[in-house]
Every structure is written in structure tokens, then in C-alpha cells.
Design a protein around this motif. Structure first.
Motif: not given
Ligand code: ZN
Length: 377
Positions: A148-159, A226-229
Motif C-alpha cells: 500500500n502507499p507509504d503516505l496518503v496526504l489529503v488536503d481538504t482545502s483542495v478537495i 468551497r468551505a472546509v468544515t
């Protein structure tokens, strides 16, 4: 049969998470020379942040724009770039196809891999497999990797800035997770790793479903602004991590096979993986003989968030029986996860369940129209 569970080595998620990319790579000791593959969209939004975070962590990198297709040629092209740069790790940033290509390149070069999804449209980023499509857009096969990937990094401001349709499609993929895992467990069949399911995988799949029911609408409204909550954070985790661990270590059943079958119809190609899986789940529930006590809440949920309920919702307006029979036959091809059901699954079983699921979806729609008319009057 041994029980097997797998996951990425590290999962990082949150507002502006990209700023921590360098620190996280460094903490895991993944290397100092990176080949970074990114979609045009990701480059536009993240190029400056990458420069900052990677330079701060003393990581040099070669940035390559993704061609748009996860094809053999593209995998080879990026492999050459990575080899020439003497890359020690591969980073991918973008949608599903970018990340599929990234995992394939890293696997073939036996290098660590970092996945940075810019949409939460499916549960693939955490997994050690990719879905391979043919040139014509038809499902071809699953490609399995060693790790599996060594790191999964999810930027919620991009999502939060991506079109809401992607988030909703991710909900469709995640919606099926618990039902498929439960089926595999009940049947005593194998998960995607060829082992038995663990308690951990079952509980994560259940948590995935509960979060979808509780937080989907609030998360959709977040993205509409376009908000992060906190609700968006929970849905992104459900779509990406909980569903990812749930499907791979829990197992897949009819819902994903019907998705694969539907890809034989060219008119479904404009629809996202999770959108087809959501309809596939309805087919699975009908084939399993579930009552309306189980199916109606799914119809209500899907209608509320905007997931498909009918064949025409995924572009199939011509209900030609011969074409649908081909879909059913493709869904039960040897090796398909439809055979993880506790009963024999034939093309006839799928064919009948597709027609019935479609009718139930249409009936539900009509009842909504009638209710709306009554409440107006
Ligand atoms: Zn899926």
C-alpha cells in the motif's frame, strides 16, 4: 484461511495539509529525490506550496505533468523520467488516474510512493491496487501491487474547491463498502488480499456507512461554498480512508462487478466510478433478496445526495435486452467479485436484478414527484 488486513503506512488529512508534505516524507524517511507527477489542475494550485515544503525538507524533485491517461505508454514515460532523475520516491497529486499511474510507476521501480488525491471521488488512493481500463474505456482488470502507499496526504482545502460531483461520487463508492464487506463475511469468501476479513475491516466499513448517513448533506453544502468544515473532514475520511480500508480488507461483491459490467456500455463512460457503483449496490441488494426495509433507505439517501437511482441516471436510456444481457455476462466473468456472494451468481441473476433495481429507482422517483405535488397542493 488466514485473516489479512492492510493499510497505507501513514494517512494525513486536513486543511492545507500540502504544507506538511515535506515534513511527512522526511519523518517516514522516504528519500531525498522525488519524481512528482501531477495533473495540470494540481500544478496550478499547489506548485508554490510544493516548492516551499519540499525545499524546507531538503527534498529535490522533478515535476512532470500527467498526460491524462493511465496507459502503458504513460507509465513507461514516467518510469524513464524517474530513472533518469535517480528518484528515490514517487509522489502523485491529482485525481484517480494520476494516482493509479503513480502507484504503477512506484511499484515497477520498487520505490516508496506518496499519494495526494485532489478529489475525494473514490477509495482507491489508500489501496495497493489500480483499476485498469482498456483504450475503449471498458473495465479491463485489477492491477495488484506489493505494498500500500507509504503516505496518503489529503488536503481538504483542495478537495473543498473541486466540483461537488466528485465528492458525491466518492460517497457512492463508500456507500457500497459496508454492504459488500458484510456479504463477503457472511459468505466466508476472500477479501481483495486473498485472506479472510478481520473485525477491524468490518468495523471500519460500518463506521464508513454511519458517517455517510450523518454528514453527507452538510459536507455537500461545505463544498458548495468551497468551505472546509468538520462534516467535510469526516466525509473525506469516510470516502478515502474508511472506504479504502473497508473495501480492500473487507472485500467486494456484486456492486463492483456490476460497475465493471456497466463499463461495456459506452454511454456510461462519462459517469464516474462511484456513480456506477451506487447503482451496482441497488442491483446487489435486489439480487441478495433484501426487502424494502433495506433498499428504501438507500434510495432515499442516493436521491438526497444526487447519486444515480436508475439506468438512465448513468446514461443508459436504451433498455435493449441484448445489450443489458452483455452487461450481466461481463459482471459474472471468471474472477469477478460477484462470485463472493453466498449463492451462485449467474448472468440471469444479475440481468433480472438490474431490471428490477432500475424499476425500483424509477418508482421511487415517481413517488417523490407525487409527494412534491401533494405538498404543493
Ligand atoms: Zn470502488
Amino acid at each position: 484461511m488466514l485473516s489479512v488486513f492492510c493499510s497505507p503506512s501513514r494517512y494525513v488529512q486536513g486543511r492545507d495539509a500540502t504544507r506538511n508534505l515535506g515534513v511527512e516524507i522526511d519523518a517516514l524517511g522516504l528519500g531525498k529525490r522525488a519524481c512528482l507527477i501531477a495533473s495540470n489542475h494540481a500544478i496550478k494550485h499547489l506548485e508554490l506550496t510544493w516548492e516551499e515544503t519540499l525545499t524546507e525538507a531538503n527534498i529535490s524533485y522533478a515535476l512532470t505533468e500527467f498526460s491524462g491517461e493511465c496507459s502503458r505508454e504513460e507509465i513507461d514515460r514516467i518510469k524513464d523520467i524517474a530513472a533518469e532523475y535517480k528518484a528515490e520516491l514517487i509522489i502523485g497529486a491529482g485525481g484517480g488516474k494520476v494516482l493509479d499511474t503513480t502507484r504503477a510507476v512506484a511499484s515497477e521501480l520498487n520505490l516508496p510512493v506518496v499519494n495526494c488525491p485532489t478529489v475525494a471521488s473514490s477509495d482507491a488512493p489508500c489501496s495497493a491496487l489500480s483499476v485498469v481500463y482498456g483504450e475503449d474505456g471498458e473495465f479491463d482488470s485489477y492491477m495488484f501491487y506489493k505494498r500500500n502507499p507509504d503516505l496518503v496526504l489529503v488536503d481538504t482545502s483542495v478537495i473543498a474547491k473541486a466540483p461537488v460531483r466528485y465528492l458525491v461520487a466518492g460517497m457512492g463508492d463508500a456507500l457500497a463498502t459496508m454492504f459488500e464487506a458484510k456479504t463477503v463475511i457472511a459468505a466466508g469468501k476472500k477479501n481483495q488480499l486473498g485472506g479472510a476479513t478481520t473485525i477491524s475491516a468490518r468495523i471500519l466499513a460500518e463506521a464508513c456507512y454511519q458517517i455517510l448517513i450523518a454528514d453527507s448533506i452538510e459536507a455537500i453544502e461545505s463544498v458548495n461554498n468551497r468551505a472546509v468544515t468538520p462534516a467535510l473532514e469526516r466525509i473525506v475520511e469516510a470516502n478515502t480512508l474508511l472506504s479504502g480500508l473497508g473495501f480492500e480488507s473487507g472485500g467486494l461483491a456484486i456492486a463492483h462487478s456490476v460497475h465493471n459490467g456497466l463499463t461495456t456500455l459506452h454511454e456510461t463512460h462519462d459517469f464516474l466510478h462511484g456513480e456506477k457503483v451506487a447503482f451496482g449496490l441497488l442491483v446487489q441488494l435486489v439480487a441478495e433478496g433484501k426487502g424494502l426495509d433495506v433498499i428504501s433507505p438507500i434510495l432515499e439517501y442516493s436521491s438526497e445526495v444526487g447519486l444515480p437511482l436508475t439506468l438512465s441516471d448513468i446514461g443508459v436510456n436504451d433498455l435493449d435486452r441484448e445489450r443489458l444481457r452483455k452487461v450481466a455476462e461481463r459482471s459474472v466473468k471468471e474472477g469477478e467479485t460477484a462470485h463472493n456472494e453466498p449463492f451462485e451468481v449467474t448472468a440471469a441473476v444479475i440481468f433480472d436484478a438490474i431490471l428490477t433495481a432500475d424499476s425500483l429507482g424509477r418508482r421511487f422517483r415517481e413517488s417523490e414527484v407525487v409527494e412534491a405535488a401533494i405538498s404543493k397542493a
